[in-house]
Design an enzyme around this catalytic site. Structure first.
Site, PDB file in Angstrom:
ATOM      1  N   HIS A  98      32.711  32.844  34.018  1.00  0.00           N
ATOM      2  CA  HIS A  98      33.577  31.795  33.483  1.00  0.00           C
ATOM      3  C   HIS A  98      34.780  31.574  34.384  1.00  0.00           C
ATOM      4  O   HIS A  98      35.112  32.423  35.216  1.00  0.00           O
ATOM      5  CB  HIS A  98      34.064  32.172  32.076  1.00  0.00           C
ATOM      6  CG  HIS A  98      35.005  33.344  32.106  1.00  0.00           C
ATOM      7  ND1 HIS A  98      34.553  34.647  32.099  1.00  0.00           N
ATOM      8  CD2 HIS A  98      36.356  33.414  32.200  1.00  0.00           C
ATOM      9  CE1 HIS A  98      35.601  35.458  32.164  1.00  0.00           C
ATOM     10  NE2 HIS A  98      36.702  34.739  32.234  1.00  0.00           N
ATOM     11  N   HIS A 136      38.992  29.486  40.017  1.00  0.00           N
ATOM     12  CA  HIS A 136      37.984  30.341  40.652  1.00  0.00           C
ATOM     13  C   HIS A 136      37.080  30.976  39.606  1.00  0.00           C
ATOM     14  O   HIS A 136      37.472  31.139  38.452  1.00  0.00           O
ATOM     15  CB  HIS A 136      38.662  31.437  41.488  1.00  0.00           C
ATOM     16  CG  HIS A 136      39.423  32.415  40.640  1.00  0.00           C
ATOM     17  ND1 HIS A 136      40.680  32.142  40.158  1.00  0.00           N
ATOM     18  CD2 HIS A 136      39.080  33.638  40.178  1.00  0.00           C
ATOM     19  CE1 HIS A 136      41.091  33.171  39.426  1.00  0.00           C
ATOM     20  NE2 HIS A 136      40.138  34.089  39.417  1.00  0.00           N
TER      21      HIS A 136
END
Length: 184
Positions: A40, A125
């Site tokens: 995630h 990220h």
């Protein structure tokens, strides 16, 4: 309860991430890889919160995303935190971060109003691994340099997930507490 707000990785991209993790594994570096179901993008880590804070966070997300719609993310490139001399986290980057950052900043400002610290230098990220020791560091750096511009793929971001993190010896388990849908 330990919580965070996230964007889940599209399941269609899991295999591509697993392939990258396999290439990194070949270095025999001491890396604990993130499992596919836990992949995630973290928008905000809240840490331990109570029910009152959970409700405040939920209300903020609902109100803040009214101005945002679904968007495309292009995943490209491998990076590390804090730097290549001392690698702790290996991640996959975003090639088109502008809208993502705009969403994150809007939420962050609102969360700050209820007592959470503002993020410094937020970089969208996808964490794919955490480096435990410096074993085979040179081989790892060489492989990261080779993969620096790898293209992972694209995904449509349609929702945000408020998650509970349950820490276990074998690794964390995440449970969705609430899903927030972005407008089309």
């Amino acid at each position: 309860m330990r919580t965070f707000l996230a964007i889940d990785l599209d399941s269609e991209l899991h295999q591509k991430v697993i392939e990258i993790q396999k290439k990194l594994k070949e270095t025999k570096a001491d890396i604990k890889f993130v499992t596919p179901e836990n992949l995630h993008f973290t928008l905000k880590f809240f840490g331990n919160i109570d029910e009152k804070q959970l409700n405040e966070i939920s209300n903020i997300v609902k109100k803040s995303i009214e101005d945002f719609h679904e968007f495309e993310l292009h995943l490209k490139g491998i990076g590390v935190f804090p730097n290549k001399k001392y690698i702790r986290v290996i991640w996959i980057g975003v090639d088109n971060p502008e809208y993502f950052i705009k969403l994150q900043k809007k939420l962050d400002i609102e969360f700050n109003k209820i007592g959470f610290d503002l993020e410094r230098d937020y970089v969208p990220h996808l964490t794919i691994g955490r480096v435990k020791t410096a074993r085979n560091k040179d081989r790892l750096i060489k492989k990261i340099n080779e993969l620096e511009n790898v293209t992972v793929g694209s995904m449509k971001v349609k929702e945000l997930s408020l998650k509970k993190s349950i820490l276990r010896p074998e690794g964390p388990k995440y449970k969705d507490l609430q899903i927030f849908t972005l407008s089309k």
